[in-house]
Enzyme design. Structure first.
Site, short mmCIF file in Angstrom:
data_model
loop_
_atom_site.label_atom_id
_atom_site.label_comp_id
_atom_site.label_asym_id
_atom_site.label_seq_id
_atom_site.Cartn_x
_atom_site.Cartn_y
_atom_site.Cartn_z
NE ARG A 188 -3.11 -0.41 2.63
CZ ARG A 188 -3.97 -0.96 4.33
NH1 ARG A 188 -3.37 -0.11 5.06
NH2 ARG A 188 -4.25 -2.08 3.89
NE ARG B 23 -1.89 1.25 9.81
CZ ARG B 23 -2.67 0.16 9.49
NH1 ARG B 23 -3.63 0.08 8.12
NH2 ARG B 23 -2.69 -0.83 9.91
CE LYS C 133 -7.13 -0.09 11.89
NZ LYS C 133 -7.92 -1.27 10.75
CE LYS D 219 -7.52 2.95 9.64
NZ LYS D 219 -8.55 2.50 8.82
CB CYS E 123 -13.43 -4.01 2.87
SG CYS E 123 -14.39 -5.49 3.43
CB CYS F 29 -8.72 -10.02 3.74
SG CYS F 29 -9.19 -9.07 5.71
CB CYS G 72 -14.05 -9.27 9.45
SG CYS G 72 -13.21 -8.39 9.47
CB CYS H 194 -11.68 -1.99 6.39
SG CYS H 194 -10.41 -2.94 6.84
#
Length: 557
Positions: free
Chosen positions: A75, A144, A208, A210, A431, A437, A476, A480
């Site tokens: 990414r 991120r 993470k 954001k 997503c 994934c 899930c 995302c």
């Protein structure tokens, strides 16, 4: 402060990693497996990668006594989501040479490539480097990709916010040089003192983080889902400062009530860019020092804020900043969508937003999207900007060049595809989910297009086909695809089964609520048919589906 006596295994891996190097060099040299060593699978995320495998082929591989078909997703770090036409052409070639060939636009305004074999990882990153692109900190327990309102035609102040996104991204980069050691220069830095990192230290963040920047009146970045949300306050056509909010995050875990989706809470207003940068920095340091490092499911900033209380968190941040936040100032969002088609900005430049279903840029027999975009890039007369709704803006086009670009859009079918897509399809997000994934329980980007095709006639039956209803799907509960703040959200529970959520508002300021649990396609269509019928009959004047379904939920509780 963090309890250092009960740290998760990931914390040990980070602190013992020699500046995120670990044994990655040795892992990459191991030709006997397509995988890398277990600890290195954590560290590679900080370099912008995930180890994945083709889940469609697991059974076949096992039957043949072969290991899973491992590959890597890489990414890019693109604060504000911007590429030049030369960089897009370079990206096209890199995707062809090293990945599945599909260029994937993400919900965080950047690009990722899938299916990169281990032997191609280093050549891929080196190719990116030649295009002045990198994947540093695009994944991992760090800040991120910083998102920003995407379309410069929205406001003459866009450039100022876009530049702030770049400054925040640069400020929050890890100081270790391991990315260049491992992937570019192939030499280890001996003197680690030069890599001392006051922000991340040697333990980085608990999880993470954001950051998003919105310029009202458009909330196209879904600003409140971020750990740190910045909202430009505009007075007399100038940005006079930013409201700062913190604690957003949509991920949860099925069956674990301690986990939940949350929108960011306002901390207050600051009036200079210097204060914005300082506040962002110290919000991060408080999370670094107080965040949960024992249970990664409870380690995002939202849980730290709820543990300390919003006042307690603000007080600690203000103490470290050396100044206090002013009361948050008034602002208003009027929409949360991309402006498809042609628009012109205050400088006379043209922008064309094209619809890219779930961000997948590829060629099919019916629709040569990827080839068409390459032809446009080869003119050198456009820039490429990505939106948080997984779409693409061809930007900064001069009046003299507009006709040429318009002709290429028609030739490749891009403008026709964009014009003919339904309102529901244009407002859909999904997503990646299966097949790559590892967390996916159900399909998302491979399934939502066909589900939308089956929902469209239901909307048309009730005269609702032009409604801008947001519909989002995740494979899930990790969020995302931003399902928890859609008007209609699907969260995968098992293959072919989804929780159906309704009641989120259209502007991204209210989460939705679970309405039906673990249902399949037939019940999804039946349920939406019933809801759309009631909506068409009982809606208030100009009432959105999200507001109606929120009201409806109160009557059925």
């Amino acid at each position: 402060m963090t309890d250092n006596n009960n740290l998760s295994p990931v914390e040990r891996i980070k602190t013992a990693s020699n500046g995120l190097r670990g044994t990655l060099k040795e892992s990459l040299l191991d030709d006997f497996t397509g995988a890398i060593r277990e600890d290195d699978q954590t560290l590679i995320k900080f370099h912008g990668m995930y180890q994945q495998d083709d889940r469609d082929r697991r059974e076949e591989r096992v039957a043949k006594k072969l290991e899973w078909l491992y590959s890597y997703m890489i990414r890019l770090r693109l604060p504000g989501g911007f590429l030049t036409s030369e960089q897009w052409a370079g990206l096209h070639e890199i995707a062809e040479n090293h990945s599945t060939g599909v260029i994937k636009i993400t919900t965080r305004q950047t690009i990722q490539l899938h299916g990169i074999l281990k032997s191609h990882v280093k050549p891929t990153i080196q190719s990116f480097n030649l295009q002045h692109l990198d994947s540093i900190a695009a994944c991992g327990d760090v800040n991120r990709n910083v998102t920003c309102t995407s379309n410069p035609s929205e406001s003459p102040l866009h450039q100022e916010a876009y530049e702030l996104a770049g400054k925040i991204s640069e400020m929050c980069l890890p100081k270790t040089k391991s990315y260049y050691d491992l992937w570019i220069n192939d030499e280890l830095v001996v003197d680690r003192k030069a890599e001392e990192d006051p922000l991340y230290q040697d333990r980085y963040l608990p999880r993470k983080l954001k950051i998003g920047i919105a310029v009202p009146p458009n909330n196209d970045v879904d600003v409140f889902i971020n750990d740190i949300a910045l909202i430009a306050i505009i007075e007399n056509n100038k940005i006079v400062g930013y409201n700062i909010a913190a604690g957003g995050g949509l991920g949860a875990t099925h069956g674990n009530e301690a986990t939940y989706a949350r929108l960011a809470s306002l901390l207050g207003f600051v009036d200079t860019e210097e204060k914005v940068l300082k506040a962002v920095y110290e919000i991060i340091t408080v999370q670094r020092d107080f965040g949960n490092r024992s249970d990664r499911k409870l380690s995002r900033l939202k849980y730290t804020i709820d543990k300390l209380g919003i006042e307690g968190y603000r007080t600690e941040v203000e103490k470290r900043c050396g100044f206090s936040f002013e009361p948050a100032r008034e602002f208003k969002f009027e929409q949360r969508k991309d402006r498809y088609g042609w628009v012109q900005n205050h400088e006379g430049k043209w922008f064309y937003t094209l619809f890219v279903e779930h961000g997948r840029v590829l060629d099919t027999d019916e629709y040569p999207l990827k080839s068409g975009l390459l032809k446009i890039a080869e003119t050198g007369k456009v820039n490429f900007r990505f939106t948080c709704n997984q779409n693409l803006i061809l930007s900064d086009i001069s009046e003299n060049d507009k006709a040429e670009i318009e002709a290429l859009l028609k030739e490749s079918g891009i403008s026709t595809y964009t014009d003919e897509a339904s309102a529901l399809r244009k407002n859909s997000v999904a997503c990646v989910a299966l097949n790559t994934c590892s967390l996916a329980l159900a399909e998302a980007q491979r399934y939502l297009p066909s589900l939308v095709t089956k929902i469209e006639p239901v909307l048309e039956k009730y005269g609702l086909q032009n409604e801008d209803i947001t519909i989002r799907m995740t494979g899930c509960p990790n969020g995302c695809g931003r399902s928890p703040n859609a008007e209609i959200g699907f969260v995968g529970t098992a293959y072919g089964k989804y929780n159906l959520h309704i009641g989120g508002d259209r502007l991204g300021t209210r989460l939705n609520t679970k309405f039906k649990e673990s249902i399949g396609e037939e019940e999804i269509i039946e349920t939406l048919d019933q809801l759309f019928r009631i909506y068409s009959e009982e809606r208030n004047t100009e009432e959105t589906f999200g507001d109606f379904s929120y009201r409806y939920l109160q009557t059925v509780k």
